[in-house]
Design a protein around this motif. Structure first.
Motif, PDB file in Angstrom:
ATOM      1  N   SER A   8      -2.474  48.426  40.602  1.00 21.66           N
ATOM      2  CA  SER A   8      -2.413  46.995  40.876  1.00 21.66           C
ATOM      3  C   SER A   8      -1.622  46.775  42.151  1.00 21.66           C
ATOM      4  O   SER A   8      -0.687  47.516  42.443  1.00 21.66           O
ATOM      5  N   GLN A  10       0.531  44.026  44.437  1.00 20.15           N
ATOM      6  CA  GLN A  10       1.233  42.754  44.420  1.00 20.15           C
ATOM      7  C   GLN A  10       0.804  41.964  45.654  1.00 20.15           C
ATOM      8  O   GLN A  10       0.800  42.496  46.763  1.00 20.15           O
ATOM      9  N   HIS A  36      -1.039  35.937  35.564  1.00 21.12           N
ATOM     10  CA  HIS A  36      -0.299  36.579  36.653  1.00 21.12           C
ATOM     11  C   HIS A  36      -1.101  37.651  37.373  1.00 21.12           C
ATOM     12  O   HIS A  36      -0.576  38.302  38.280  1.00 21.12           O
ATOM     13  N   ARG A  52      -1.919  41.174  41.531  1.00 24.06           N
ATOM     14  CA  ARG A  52      -1.019  40.457  40.642  1.00 24.06           C
ATOM     15  C   ARG A  52       0.030  39.698  41.430  1.00 24.06           C
ATOM     16  O   ARG A  52       0.286  40.018  42.589  1.00 24.06           O
ATOM     17  N   THR A  53       0.608  38.710  40.765  1.00 28.00           N
ATOM     18  CA  THR A  53       1.717  37.989  41.371  1.00 28.00           C
ATOM     19  C   THR A  53       2.874  38.967  41.526  1.00 28.00           C
ATOM     20  O   THR A  53       2.959  39.975  40.809  1.00 28.00           O
ATOM     21  N   PRO A  54       3.774  38.699  42.449  1.00 25.10           N
ATOM     22  CA  PRO A  54       4.877  39.640  42.690  1.00 25.10           C
ATOM     23  C   PRO A  54       5.751  39.871  41.457  1.00 25.10           C
ATOM     24  O   PRO A  54       6.045  38.952  40.702  1.00 25.10           O
ATOM     25  N   ILE A  55       6.167  41.101  41.291  1.00 31.26           N
ATOM     26  CA  ILE A  55       7.087  41.473  40.224  1.00 31.26           C
ATOM     27  C   ILE A  55       8.511  41.117  40.648  1.00 31.26           C
ATOM     28  O   ILE A  55       9.328  40.707  39.848  1.00 31.26           O
TER      29      ILE A  55
END
Length: 121
Positions: A8, A10, A36, A52-55
């Motif tokens: 994945s 970001q 997300h 995905r949205t940032p961790i």
């Protein structure tokens, strides 16, 4: 380790990246609900991966540096190159010959390098 199961990336803007991967590159949204992330598939799921949205906090950080993801393609690299150029996808140079086959490298909105490979037969 036996194999890479999943990857994945970001991204800063999930909707813009989702549009890039589906409309310009032809990946399909798998339909897996996740607020997300967006999981993609291509050719019946053979190339599943996600954005995905940032961790963590990505402000001021350059994404995509040092990351290159390779996708094997069916068909001719020249045809894919023409399709990507027609959709205004940024290509990082011309078609290249490698020991693995012909490649072109595209850049996504966050700077990730996506290598498309026409394998040697």
């Amino acid at each position: 380790m036996r194999k890479l199961e999943f990857a994945s990336l970001q991204v800063r803007d999930i909707e813009a990246s989702k549009a890039f991967y589906t409309q310009k590159l032809g990946f399909e949204d798998s339909g897996i609900p996740n607020p997300h992330a967006c999981v993609f598939r291509y050719n019946k799921g053979e190339s599943s991966f996600a954005i995905r949205t940032p961790i963590g906090d990505l402000n001021g950080k350059e994404l995509g540096v040092g990351v290159a993801i390779w996708f094997a393609i069916d068909g001719k690299i020249e045809d894919l190159q023409a399709q990507l150029l027609a959709k205004d996808v940024t290509l990082l140079g011309p078609i290249q010959e490698t020991p693995f086959g012909k490649i072109i490298v595209a850049k996504d909105p966050d700077g990730y390098k996506l290598t498309f490979l026409e394998t040697v037969e």
